[in-house]
Motif scaffolding. Structure first.
Motif, PDB file in Angstrom:
ATOM      1  N   ILE A  93       8.656   0.570   7.080  1.00  0.00           N
ATOM      2  CA  ILE A  93       8.091   0.545   5.733  1.00  0.00           C
ATOM      3  C   ILE A  93       8.715   1.630   4.866  1.00  0.00           C
ATOM      4  O   ILE A  93       9.030   1.401   3.684  1.00  0.00           O
ATOM      5  N   ALA A  94       8.920   2.821   5.432  1.00  0.00           N
ATOM      6  CA  ALA A  94       9.526   3.910   4.666  1.00  0.00           C
ATOM      7  C   ALA A  94      10.913   3.512   4.161  1.00  0.00           C
ATOM      8  O   ALA A  94      11.267   3.783   3.005  1.00  0.00           O
ATOM      9  N   ALA A  95      11.708   2.881   5.024  1.00  0.00           N
ATOM     10  CA  ALA A  95      13.052   2.463   4.619  1.00  0.00           C
ATOM     11  C   ALA A  95      12.982   1.450   3.482  1.00  0.00           C
ATOM     12  O   ALA A  95      13.756   1.527   2.515  1.00  0.00           O
ATOM     13  N   VAL A  96      12.051   0.505   3.569  1.00  0.00           N
ATOM     14  CA  VAL A  96      11.943  -0.516   2.528  1.00  0.00           C
ATOM     15  C   VAL A  96      11.443   0.098   1.223  1.00  0.00           C
ATOM     16  O   VAL A  96      11.912  -0.272   0.138  1.00  0.00           O
TER      17      VAL A  96
ATOM     18  N   THR B 175       9.726  16.460  -8.295  1.00  0.00           N
ATOM     19  CA  THR B 175      11.168  16.299  -8.090  1.00  0.00           C
ATOM     20  C   THR B 175      11.566  16.511  -6.636  1.00  0.00           C
ATOM     21  O   THR B 175      12.747  16.394  -6.297  1.00  0.00           O
ATOM     22  N   ARG B 176      10.582  16.835  -5.790  1.00  0.00           N
ATOM     23  CA  ARG B 176      10.876  17.087  -4.369  1.00  0.00           C
ATOM     24  C   ARG B 176       9.918  16.260  -3.501  1.00  0.00           C
ATOM     25  O   ARG B 176       8.979  16.782  -2.920  1.00  0.00           O
ATOM     26  N   ILE B 177      10.192  14.964  -3.441  1.00  0.00           N
ATOM     27  CA  ILE B 177       9.374  14.050  -2.636  1.00  0.00           C
ATOM     28  C   ILE B 177      10.267  13.341  -1.633  1.00  0.00           C
ATOM     29  O   ILE B 177      11.350  12.851  -1.971  1.00  0.00           O
ATOM     30  N   ALA B 178       9.815  13.302  -0.394  1.00  0.00           N
ATOM     31  CA  ALA B 178      10.487  12.583   0.683  1.00  0.00           C
ATOM     32  C   ALA B 178       9.533  11.551   1.250  1.00  0.00           C
ATOM     33  O   ALA B 178       8.315  11.609   1.040  1.00  0.00           O
ATOM     34  N   ILE B 179      10.079  10.607   1.988  1.00  0.00           N
ATOM     35  CA  ILE B 179       9.264   9.614   2.675  1.00  0.00           C
ATOM     36  C   ILE B 179       9.749   9.504   4.110  1.00  0.00           C
ATOM     37  O   ILE B 179      10.931   9.718   4.392  1.00  0.00           O
ATOM     38  N   GLY B 180       8.828   9.223   5.020  1.00  0.00           N
ATOM     39  CA  GLY B 180       9.223   9.111   6.421  1.00  0.00           C
ATOM     40  C   GLY B 180       8.181   8.393   7.226  1.00  0.00           C
ATOM     41  O   GLY B 180       7.086   8.069   6.747  1.00  0.00           O
TER      42      GLY B 180
ATOM     43  N   THR C 128      11.267   1.453  -4.482  1.00  0.00           N
ATOM     44  CA  THR C 128      10.478   2.298  -5.372  1.00  0.00           C
ATOM     45  C   THR C 128      11.308   2.845  -6.524  1.00  0.00           C
ATOM     46  O   THR C 128      12.540   2.972  -6.434  1.00  0.00           O
ATOM     47  N   THR C 129      10.611   3.186  -7.604  1.00  0.00           N
ATOM     48  CA  THR C 129      11.261   3.876  -8.718  1.00  0.00           C
ATOM     49  C   THR C 129      11.074   5.381  -8.623  1.00  0.00           C
ATOM     50  O   THR C 129      11.600   6.121  -9.460  1.00  0.00           O
ATOM     51  N   VAL C 130      10.340   5.846  -7.599  1.00  0.00           N
ATOM     52  CA  VAL C 130      10.163   7.282  -7.390  1.00  0.00           C
ATOM     53  C   VAL C 130      11.504   7.886  -6.953  1.00  0.00           C
ATOM     54  O   VAL C 130      12.171   7.349  -6.065  1.00  0.00           O
ATOM     55  N   PRO C 131      11.916   8.997  -7.566  1.00  0.00           N
ATOM     56  CA  PRO C 131      13.203   9.614  -7.204  1.00  0.00           C
ATOM     57  C   PRO C 131      13.107  10.379  -5.875  1.00  0.00           C
ATOM     58  O   PRO C 131      13.013  11.611  -5.837  1.00  0.00           O
ATOM     59  N   LEU C 132      13.156   9.652  -4.782  1.00  0.00           N
ATOM     60  CA  LEU C 132      13.004  10.250  -3.460  1.00  0.00           C
ATOM     61  C   LEU C 132      14.222  11.100  -3.113  1.00  0.00           C
ATOM     62  O   LEU C 132      15.372  10.699  -3.339  1.00  0.00           O
TER      63      LEU C 132
ATOM     64  N   ASP D 141       0.819  -1.212   0.000  1.00  0.00           N
ATOM     65  CA  ASP D 141       0.000   0.000   0.000  1.00  0.00           C
ATOM     66  C   ASP D 141       0.851   1.260   0.000  1.00  0.00           C
ATOM     67  O   ASP D 141       0.573   2.220  -0.728  1.00  0.00           O
ATOM     68  N   CYS D 142       1.878   1.268   0.836  1.00  0.00           N
ATOM     69  CA  CYS D 142       2.706   2.474   0.961  1.00  0.00           C
ATOM     70  C   CYS D 142       3.545   2.699  -0.288  1.00  0.00           C
ATOM     71  O   CYS D 142       3.735   3.850  -0.718  1.00  0.00           O
ATOM     72  N   ARG D 143       4.030   1.629  -0.879  1.00  0.00           N
ATOM     73  CA  ARG D 143       4.754   1.766  -2.138  1.00  0.00           C
ATOM     74  C   ARG D 143       3.822   2.302  -3.224  1.00  0.00           C
ATOM     75  O   ARG D 143       4.185   3.210  -3.975  1.00  0.00           O
ATOM     76  N   ALA D 144       2.606   1.756  -3.282  1.00  0.00           N
ATOM     77  CA  ALA D 144       1.647   2.191  -4.302  1.00  0.00           C
ATOM     78  C   ALA D 144       1.244   3.645  -4.107  1.00  0.00           C
ATOM     79  O   ALA D 144       1.132   4.404  -5.084  1.00  0.00           O
ATOM     80  N   ALA D 145       1.021   4.060  -2.853  1.00  0.00           N
ATOM     81  CA  ALA D 145       0.624   5.441  -2.587  1.00  0.00           C
ATOM     82  C   ALA D 145       1.739   6.412  -2.962  1.00  0.00           C
ATOM     83  O   ALA D 145       1.486   7.509  -3.483  1.00  0.00           O
ATOM     84  N   THR D 146       2.985   6.024  -2.702  1.00  0.00           N
ATOM     85  CA  THR D 146       4.126   6.871  -3.054  1.00  0.00           C
ATOM     86  C   THR D 146       4.236   7.025  -4.564  1.00  0.00           C
ATOM     87  O   THR D 146       4.444   8.133  -5.087  1.00  0.00           O
ATOM     88  N   GLN D 147       4.090   5.926  -5.268  1.00  0.00           N
ATOM     89  CA  GLN D 147       4.154   5.984  -6.733  1.00  0.00           C
ATOM     90  C   GLN D 147       2.992   6.791  -7.299  1.00  0.00           C
ATOM     91  O   GLN D 147       3.165   7.553  -8.256  1.00  0.00           O
TER      92      GLN D 147
END
Length: 304
Positions: free
Chosen positions: A156-159, A143-148, A164-168, A123-129
């Motif tokens: 989950i954020a670390a994994v 171009t300015r996305i972070a995860i935490g 992900t292919t999102v350029p975090l 779910d978290c990977r999908a929501a980020t993408q």
């Protein structure tokens, strides 16, 4: 350093309330216990909107408009993959968006044991993408996305950073669960009496892995065990740890390993604090300081 007096007072208050240990309850009751202890939010935001992040429920927090396109923090709540929800970390998300100027997307991922690993991670990977692909719709800069996240949310954020292919641009990891083998000295030192217990972590982990699709040695469960190549490819990080936390040593080890592999890491250790202190800014001065540090790190990584 001794236990901070504010943390000691908080633990005494919790003992006086007499709430049963989480691991003595079925998950549904544990969630109700956690909800009953939650305080109402004390901060207002410019805008808070419930959204569908590609099939995953989420809540979007916007800071006061600045006339620019802000960055985004995808925030994943803690709770041992079993408890917690959008409301349990509402105060954290309000605080981070207000202090950083970034938009915050809080993810309401599926919980174990009803939805064991890897459902919440998926779910978290999908929501980020989804957020990356729908940046224009969200009004954020892709171009300015972070995860935490905190605790299991930081796990989950670390994994997601690994997969992900999102350029975090950044990862905010607050007392992260990164090694569920639970074999560190901090488990021996802090496994009883400081809110989060070793038995509770065992209960959380058993529920999370109850589907039989992961093990404690799986890097998707214990991201500290990921390869050097995977870890080195991650974005810059702020890792926050607490001295009286069973997770202390693994969080420190994760920060050290990232740094040794060339990842730019800031590690801030609150030696007098307990697990979950970050979620209590109205009660703990160290939590307010940790939020301010987090916000400044987000500003540095994403811009205000």
């Amino acid at each position: 350093m001794p236990l901070h007096h504010e943390a000691r007072t908080l633990l005494d208050m919790m003992e006086a309330i007499g709430a049963p240990p989480l691991d003595s309850q079925p998950p549904a009751e544990a969630r109700a216990t956690r909800k009953a202890l939650a305080a109402d939010p004390t901060e207002q935001c410019h805008e808070i909107v419930e959204i569908d992040a590609g099939g995953v429920p989420a809540r979007l927090y916007r800071a006061a408009p600045t006339g620019t396109t802000p960055g985004l923090l995808v925030y994943i709540h803690g709770g041992g993959w079993v408890i917690g929800d959008l409301d349990s970390h509402d105060n954290v998300c309000r605080s981070l968006t207000n202090r950083s100027g970034s938009t915050v997307l809080s993810v309401d991922y599926r919980l174990a044991p009803e939805h064991p690993f890897p459902a919440g991670l998926d779910d978290c990977r999908a929501a980020t993408q989804w957020a990356y692909k729908h940046a224009d719709e969200l009004g954020i800069d892709p171009t300015r996305i972070a995860i935490g996240g905190d605790s299991a949310g930081a796990n989950i954020a670390a994994v997601v950073c690994h997969e992900t292919t999102v350029p975090l641009r950044f990862q905010l990891l607050v007392y992260p669960v990164v090694d569920v083998r639970m074999n560190t000295e901090s488990y021996d030192e802090n496994g009883e009496g400081y809110f989060l217990t070793k038995s509770s972590m065992q209960w959380f982990t058993e529920h999370y892995l109850s589907g039989g699709e992961g093990t404690p040695d799986d890097p998707r469960v214990s991201p500290l065990l990921a390869s050097d190549e995977v870890l080195a490819a991650g974005p810059p990080a702020l890792v926050i740890t607490a001295g009286f936390d069973p997770l202390r040593d693994e969080g420190i080890a994760y920060a050290d390993r990232l740094s040794s592999l060339g990842v730019v890491v800031s590690h801030v250790h609150f030696s007098g604090q307990i697990h979950a202190f970050y979620s209590l800014p109205d009660q703990l001065g160290d939590a307010r300081l940790a939020h301010a540090l987090s916000a400044q790190a987000l500003i540095a990584a994403l811009g205000s």
